[in-house]
Design a protein around this motif. Structure first.
Motif, PDB file in Angstrom:
ATOM      1  N   ASP A  63       0.845  -1.196   0.000  1.00  0.00           N
ATOM      2  CA  ASP A  63       0.000   0.000   0.000  1.00  0.00           C
ATOM      3  C   ASP A  63       0.880   1.245   0.000  1.00  0.00           C
ATOM      4  OD1 ASP A  63      -2.341  -1.434   0.030  1.00  0.00           O
ATOM      5  OD2 ASP A  63      -2.503  -1.444   2.219  1.00  0.00           O
ATOM      6  N   ALA A  64       0.959   1.919  -1.160  1.00  0.00           N
ATOM      7  CA  ALA A  64       1.863   3.065  -1.282  1.00  0.00           C
ATOM      8  C   ALA A  64       1.559   4.147  -0.258  1.00  0.00           C
ATOM      9  CB  ALA A  64       1.780   3.627  -2.699  1.00  0.00           C
ATOM     10  N   ILE A  65       0.304   4.311   0.107  1.00  0.00           N
ATOM     11  CA  ILE A  65      -0.071   5.358   1.046  1.00  0.00           C
ATOM     12  C   ILE A  65       0.527   5.101   2.422  1.00  0.00           C
ATOM     13  CG2 ILE A  65      -2.223   4.266   1.808  1.00  0.00           C
ATOM     14  CD1 ILE A  65      -1.636   8.024   1.147  1.00  0.00           C
ATOM     15  N   TYR A  90      -7.284   3.324   3.760  1.00  0.00           N
ATOM     16  CA  TYR A  90      -8.714   3.569   3.897  1.00  0.00           C
ATOM     17  C   TYR A  90      -9.069   4.813   3.083  1.00  0.00           C
ATOM     18  CZ  TYR A  90      -8.956   0.263   7.794  1.00  0.00           C
ATOM     19  OH  TYR A  90      -8.909  -0.879   8.567  1.00  0.00           O
ATOM     20  N   LEU A  91     -10.158   4.747   2.368  1.00  0.00           N
ATOM     21  CA  LEU A  91     -10.653   5.887   1.588  1.00  0.00           C
ATOM     22  C   LEU A  91      -9.572   6.475   0.682  1.00  0.00           C
ATOM     23  CD1 LEU A  91     -12.689   7.672   4.412  1.00  0.00           C
ATOM     24  CD2 LEU A  91     -13.537   6.063   2.686  1.00  0.00           C
ATOM     25  N   SER A 133      -4.189   3.200   8.208  1.00  0.00           N
ATOM     26  CA  SER A 133      -4.548   3.009   9.608  1.00  0.00           C
ATOM     27  C   SER A 133      -4.611   1.522   9.933  1.00  0.00           C
ATOM     28  CB  SER A 133      -5.895   3.671   9.896  1.00  0.00           C
ATOM     29  OG  SER A 133      -6.216   3.591  11.266  1.00  0.00           O
ATOM     30  N   ALA A 134      -4.657   1.237  11.240  1.00  0.00           N
ATOM     31  CA  ALA A 134      -4.770  -0.144  11.722  1.00  0.00           C
ATOM     32  C   ALA A 134      -5.859  -0.198  12.778  1.00  0.00           C
ATOM     33  CB  ALA A 134      -3.451  -0.626  12.305  1.00  0.00           C
ATOM     34  N   SER A 135      -6.629  -1.253  12.759  1.00  0.00           N
ATOM     35  CA  SER A 135      -7.680  -1.416  13.766  1.00  0.00           C
ATOM     36  C   SER A 135      -7.094  -2.053  15.023  1.00  0.00           C
ATOM     37  CB  SER A 135      -8.805  -2.296  13.227  1.00  0.00           C
ATOM     38  OG  SER A 135      -8.377  -3.637  13.103  1.00  0.00           O
TER      39      SER A 135
END
Length: 358
Positions: free
Chosen positions: A26-28, A68-69, A74-76
């Motif tokens: 995931d590049a983000i 996300y979006l 993020s991580a839960s």
């Protein structure tokens, strides 16, 4: 801990997407895991890229972050807990945790405590005093957590780094850190996320020197090996691998031996008998603090004897027998008794497992 059934996890696990590919794709999310892994264990002396703290190390990649979006990474909490429990199940001795939140989670606290591992956590990048404004997991205050701030090339606290004389243990390099990225590339990153894997790497070196080290022994050597730099953290210091490894070049000044005087598989109502011996390995009298404690299956600790202060003559040994009754209603499982002795310059533990059977 809930038993896990995970199949085809030969390369680790992606808890965010629930599959067996933990690749940092995931590049983000910025190649975060790959960068920290390079600091821990990039192979050295091969003419390629960078050199990690360890040149020969096994790394278990457990991915918890996802995009996300399209623009957020993020991580839960549930994925974090699952990764911690998985690592514990697989016998991981040391973990790097370069993430954080201001939200307290009792479930995360419990999972970290039950892991019985050295849990190295980034202190955070808000320039905040986490004694006042805590960030988790670094500020949970558990004995097995090492909270790490970032220092720059001048051994000053990085401008962005969180700090705290109670909630942050030490600093490590975290500015302009060159390390690995996906796609066989490299780049310079800043952050306490870059500082914490330096500490993980040193913990790995300590285990290569002495695989029998306990969690507390590793933490003591890392914290007491720090170079004093007047930093606003518990030790006031910056990580020094050579100093930490130096503690393993000779016996501690005073060592402790916990010897069972009977069976180590017991039931409710049985009496546990054991001997504690403190041996002074120097020629001079040493005054030390000693205690006996038990670590419960959930990772929590209960003192059984002490702490108390004792003077051990040079070259001598003092010892004492103790007895404890296994309480009625105690849960079955493995309970680890620890003998512990420490002075200003020395620390030693001796663990013995007792199994409480039905």
């Amino acid at each position: 801990m809930t038993a896990m059934v995970i199949i085809d996890d030969v390369n680790g696990w992606d808890f965010a997407w629930d599959d067996n590919d933990p690749s940092d794709t995931d590049a983000i999310c910025g190649g975060h895991g790959t960068h920290t892994s390079g600091t821990i264990g990039a192979v050295g002396d091969n003419g390629i890229g960078v050199t990690g703290i360890n040149w020969d190390v096994r790394i278990m990649p457990l991915k918890i972050f996802r995009k996300y979006l399209l623009i957020f990474c993020s991580a839960s909490s549930s994925d974090i807990i699952s990764a911690i429990e998985y690592a514990s199940m697989m016998g991981v001795r040391v973990s790097n945790n370069s993430y954080g939140s201001t939200s307290y989670s009792q479930a995360e606290y419990d999972a970290i405590q039950a892991s019985r591992s050295v849990f190295v956590a980034a202190a955070g990048n808000d320039g905040a005093n986490t004694d006042v404004s805590p960030q988790y997991p670094s500020a949970y205050g558990l004995d097995n957590i090492i909270s790490v701030a970032a220092a720059d090339d001048d051994d000053l606290l990085a401008s962005f780094s969180n700090y705290g004389t109670a909630s942050v243990d030490l600093a490590a390099p975290g500015v302009g850190i060159l390390s690995t990225l996906p796609g066989d590339t490299y780049d310079l990153y800043d952050g306490t996320s870059m500082a914490s894997p330096h500490v993980v790497g040193v913990a790995g070196l300590l285990l290569s020197q002495d695989p029998s080290l306990t969690v507390n022994e590793m933490k003591w050597r890392i914290l007491n090996g720090a170079d004093p730099k007047g930093l606003p953290v518990l030790t006031e210091g910056r990580l020094n691998a050579d100093n930490s490894l130096g503690f393993g070049l000779a016996l501690p000044d005073v060592t402790v031996i916990l010897t069972p005087l009977g069976p180590t598989t017991v039931s409710q109502g049985d009496t546990i008998n054991y001997n504690i011996a403190l041996t002074n390995n120097t020629a001079f009298s040493e005054t030390v603090e000693a205690r006996v404690f038990v670590q419960l299956p959930d990772g929590s600790i209960v003192d059984l004897e002490g702490p108390g202060t004792f003077t051990v003559p040079g070259g001598g040994t003092i010892d004492q027998d103790f007895s404890k009754v296994v309480p009625a209603g105690v849960d079955t499982g493995v309970y680890t008794l620890f003998g512990q002795v420490q002075s200003a310059d020395s620390f030693d533990e001796d663990p013995v497992d007792y199994e409480v059977a039905p």
